[in-house]
Design a protein around this motif. Sequence first.
Motif, PDB file in Angstrom:
ATOM      1  N   ASP A 189       0.857  -1.195   0.000  1.00 23.94           N
ATOM      2  CA  ASP A 189       0.000   0.000   0.000  1.00 23.94           C
ATOM      3  C   ASP A 189       0.887   1.236   0.000  1.00 23.94           C
ATOM      4  OD1 ASP A 189      -2.654  -0.940   0.189  1.00 23.94           O
ATOM      5  OD2 ASP A 189      -2.367  -1.389   2.306  1.00 23.94           O
ATOM      6  N   PHE A 190       0.531   2.230  -0.822  1.00 23.82           N
ATOM      7  CA  PHE A 190       1.239   3.505  -0.756  1.00 23.82           C
ATOM      8  C   PHE A 190       0.364   4.610  -1.346  1.00 23.82           C
ATOM      9  CE2 PHE A 190       2.568   1.314  -4.582  1.00 23.82           C
ATOM     10  CZ  PHE A 190       2.578   2.276  -5.576  1.00 23.82           C
ATOM     11  N   THR A 191       0.763   5.846  -1.114  1.00 24.62           N
ATOM     12  CA  THR A 191       0.003   7.014  -1.552  1.00 24.62           C
ATOM     13  C   THR A 191       0.891   7.906  -2.412  1.00 24.62           C
ATOM     14  OG1 THR A 191      -1.257   6.959   0.509  1.00 24.62           O
ATOM     15  CG2 THR A 191      -1.341   8.995  -0.742  1.00 24.62           C
ATOM     16  N   LEU A 192       0.298   8.440  -3.481  1.00 22.02           N
ATOM     17  CA  LEU A 192       0.979   9.387  -4.366  1.00 22.02           C
ATOM     18  C   LEU A 192       0.158  10.667  -4.429  1.00 22.02           C
ATOM     19  CD1 LEU A 192       1.656   6.962  -7.360  1.00 22.02           C
ATOM     20  CD2 LEU A 192       3.320   7.726  -5.677  1.00 22.02           C
ATOM     21  N   THR A 193       0.784  11.742  -4.857  1.00 24.45           N
ATOM     22  CA  THR A 193       0.070  12.985  -5.118  1.00 24.45           C
ATOM     23  C   THR A 193       0.042  13.192  -6.618  1.00 24.45           C
ATOM     24  OG1 THR A 193       0.814  13.930  -3.030  1.00 24.45           O
ATOM     25  CG2 THR A 193       0.008  15.463  -4.684  1.00 24.45           C
TER      26      THR A 193
ATOM     27  N   THR B 263       2.593   8.538 -13.231  1.00 20.41           N
ATOM     28  CA  THR B 263       3.429   7.354 -13.271  1.00 20.41           C
ATOM     29  C   THR B 263       3.399   6.688 -11.902  1.00 20.41           C
ATOM     30  OG1 THR B 263       4.855   8.359 -14.927  1.00 20.41           O
ATOM     31  CG2 THR B 263       5.756   6.490 -13.703  1.00 20.41           C
ATOM     32  N   ILE B 264       3.123   5.392 -11.898  1.00 21.99           N
ATOM     33  CA  ILE B 264       3.034   4.626 -10.655  1.00 21.99           C
ATOM     34  C   ILE B 264       4.238   3.690 -10.581  1.00 21.99           C
ATOM     35  CG2 ILE B 264       1.668   2.966  -9.349  1.00 21.99           C
ATOM     36  CD1 ILE B 264      -0.801   4.135 -10.715  1.00 21.99           C
TER      37      ILE B 264
ATOM     38  N   ASN C 294      -1.381  -1.584 -18.376  1.00 24.14           N
ATOM     39  CA  ASN C 294      -0.110  -0.905 -18.176  1.00 24.14           C
ATOM     40  C   ASN C 294      -0.092  -0.477 -16.715  1.00 24.14           C
ATOM     41  OD1 ASN C 294       2.109   0.717 -18.132  1.00 24.14           O
ATOM     42  ND2 ASN C 294       1.456   2.078 -19.755  1.00 24.14           N
ATOM     43  N   PHE C 295       0.638  -1.203 -15.892  1.00 25.54           N
ATOM     44  CA  PHE C 295       0.662  -0.910 -14.473  1.00 25.54           C
ATOM     45  C   PHE C 295       1.417   0.374 -14.158  1.00 25.54           C
ATOM     46  CE2 PHE C 295       0.354  -5.671 -14.289  1.00 25.54           C
ATOM     47  CZ  PHE C 295      -0.936  -5.712 -13.810  1.00 25.54           C
ATOM     48  N   GLY C 296       2.210   0.868 -15.095  1.00 26.20           N
ATOM     49  CA  GLY C 296       3.078   1.999 -14.813  1.00 26.20           C
ATOM     50  C   GLY C 296       2.477   3.377 -14.995  1.00 26.20           C
ATOM     51  N   LYS C 297       1.311   3.473 -15.640  1.00 22.44           N
ATOM     52  CA  LYS C 297       0.779   4.811 -15.914  1.00 22.44           C
ATOM     53  C   LYS C 297      -0.753   4.780 -15.958  1.00 22.44           C
ATOM     54  CE  LYS C 297       2.854   7.770 -18.619  1.00 22.44           C
ATOM     55  NZ  LYS C 297       3.381   8.482 -19.771  1.00 22.44           N
TER      56      LYS C 297
ATOM     57  N   GLN D 158      -4.921  13.111  -3.845  1.00 20.83           N
ATOM     58  CA  GLN D 158      -4.306  11.993  -3.139  1.00 20.83           C
ATOM     59  C   GLN D 158      -4.724  10.704  -3.849  1.00 20.83           C
ATOM     60  OE1 GLN D 158      -5.102  11.885   1.047  1.00 20.83           O
ATOM     61  NE2 GLN D 158      -3.549  10.342   1.415  1.00 20.83           N
ATOM     62  N   VAL D 159      -3.741   9.967  -4.333  1.00 20.38           N
ATOM     63  CA  VAL D 159      -3.971   8.725  -5.070  1.00 20.38           C
ATOM     64  C   VAL D 159      -3.507   7.565  -4.198  1.00 20.38           C
ATOM     65  CG1 VAL D 159      -3.484   7.451  -7.190  1.00 20.38           C
ATOM     66  CG2 VAL D 159      -3.583   9.959  -7.239  1.00 20.38           C
ATOM     67  N   GLU D 160      -4.460   6.706  -3.814  1.00 16.35           N
ATOM     68  CA  GLU D 160      -4.157   5.533  -2.987  1.00 16.35           C
ATOM     69  C   GLU D 160      -3.929   4.346  -3.918  1.00 16.35           C
ATOM     70  OE1 GLU D 160      -4.009   5.468   0.386  1.00 16.35           O
ATOM     71  OE2 GLU D 160      -4.559   7.570   0.594  1.00 16.35           O
ATOM     72  N   VAL D 161      -2.813   3.639  -3.740  1.00 16.55           N
ATOM     73  CA  VAL D 161      -2.465   2.501  -4.597  1.00 16.55           C
ATOM     74  C   VAL D 161      -2.237   1.272  -3.731  1.00 16.55           C
ATOM     75  CG1 VAL D 161      -0.829   1.604  -6.311  1.00 16.55           C
ATOM     76  CG2 VAL D 161      -1.347   4.058  -6.244  1.00 16.55           C
TER      77      VAL D 161
END
Length: 131
Positions: free
Chosen positions: A45-49, A56-57, A98-101, A117-120
């Motif tokens: 689990d992680f969070t991006l902005t 890009t993930i 495409n898991f990267g984007k 806030q993007v929860e992954v």
Amino acid sequence: MSPLACSLLVLAVLIAATDALIANPFCSFLELGETDGYPEDNYVDFTLTGADGSLTIPDKCTRPGNKLIGESISVCNTPNSKPKIRQALQSDYDFAPNFGKVFISCPIEIPGCDRLQVEVMQFCGMVTAPN
């Protein structure tokens, strides 16, 4: 514990469970790859902005013996709007995830769309060596 205290405790648990089941109307969700039946101890689990446009993930499953097999992604803009999220295809002819984007649609003039806030949650699969 008194009967009144027990009743209040049960009521609090029921209210918390009901709140957990109600989906946030200001969130969008995207699932890619295998997201059901994953090993319960092999995920990250992680969070991006993010903001309007592509995001890009990073692959957090890249540990020895693991590979990325699925992702569950959510993006919210509470209480301003519901951003849209969609997968980026690897090419016009390849429909594999495409898991990267991913692409996020949230007009920049709406408050909060510049810092979403993007929860992954990434699901990792075990890689076995060829025999």
